[in-house]
Design an enzyme around this catalytic site. Structure first.
Site, PDB file in Angstrom:
ATOM      1  N   LYS A   1      51.595  39.466  26.818  1.00 36.92           N
ATOM      2  CA  LYS A   1      52.140  40.226  27.370  1.00 36.92           C
ATOM      3  C   LYS A   1      50.792  41.539  27.596  1.00 36.92           C
ATOM      4  O   LYS A   1      50.812  41.326  26.350  1.00 36.92           O
ATOM      5  CB  LYS A   1      53.297  40.363  27.422  1.00 36.92           C
ATOM      6  CG  LYS A   1      53.634  41.647  28.529  1.00 36.92           C
ATOM      7  CD  LYS A   1      55.586  42.290  29.010  1.00 36.92           C
ATOM      8  CE  LYS A   1      55.592  43.081  29.151  1.00 36.92           C
ATOM      9  NZ  LYS A   1      57.196  43.504  29.336  1.00 36.92           N
TER      10      LYS A   1
ATOM     11  N   TYR B   1      45.269  33.228  38.194  1.00 39.58           N
ATOM     12  CA  TYR B   1      45.325  32.567  37.259  1.00 39.58           C
ATOM     13  C   TYR B   1      43.904  33.161  36.371  1.00 39.58           C
ATOM     14  O   TYR B   1      42.863  34.264  37.678  1.00 39.58           O
ATOM     15  CB  TYR B   1      44.741  31.625  36.892  1.00 39.58           C
ATOM     16  CG  TYR B   1      43.001  30.533  38.389  1.00 39.58           C
ATOM     17  CD1 TYR B   1      41.961  31.447  38.067  1.00 39.58           C
ATOM     18  CD2 TYR B   1      43.693  31.164  39.729  1.00 39.58           C
ATOM     19  CE1 TYR B   1      40.818  31.907  38.611  1.00 39.58           C
ATOM     20  CE2 TYR B   1      42.399  30.659  40.390  1.00 39.58           C
ATOM     21  CZ  TYR B   1      41.390  31.544  39.994  1.00 39.58           C
ATOM     22  OH  TYR B   1      40.113  30.737  41.044  1.00 39.58           O
TER      23      TYR B   1
ATOM     24  N   SER C   1      42.013  34.994  41.800  1.00 38.78           N
ATOM     25  CA  SER C   1      41.639  35.003  40.169  1.00 38.78           C
ATOM     26  C   SER C   1      41.791  36.252  40.276  1.00 38.78           C
ATOM     27  O   SER C   1      41.212  37.210  41.156  1.00 38.78           O
ATOM     28  CB  SER C   1      40.644  34.290  39.392  1.00 38.78           C
ATOM     29  OG  SER C   1      39.105  34.890  39.817  1.00 38.78           O
TER      30      SER C   1
END
Length: 70
Positions: free
Chosen positions: A9, A58, A25
């Protein structure tokens, strides 16, 4: 059965640059990726703590200088 679990995280990260006409992305500093053990092209979830908006994408690896000056 497969369970999706939170592995890493990055909490309260600030966006420093955005491309308004590109949905894809998310460029993240390579030092942050390494510290959080997040790999390039791994699925990540982005949460906006201000309005609750969420999306899945991503990460792509960028150096700090390159991220600010593409």
């Amino acid at each position: 059965m497969q369970r999706l679990m939170l592995k890493s995280k990055l909490h309260r990260v600030t966006v420093t640059h955005s491309e308004l006409h590109y949905e894809g992305s998310c460029a993240i500093d390579e030092n942050l990726l390494e510290a959080a053990d997040i790999r390039e092209y791994q699925q990540i979830d982005i949460y906006n703590v201000s309005n609750g908006e969420r999306f899945t994408t991503y990460p792509s690896r960028r150096s700090a200088v390159r991220a600010l000056f593409p």
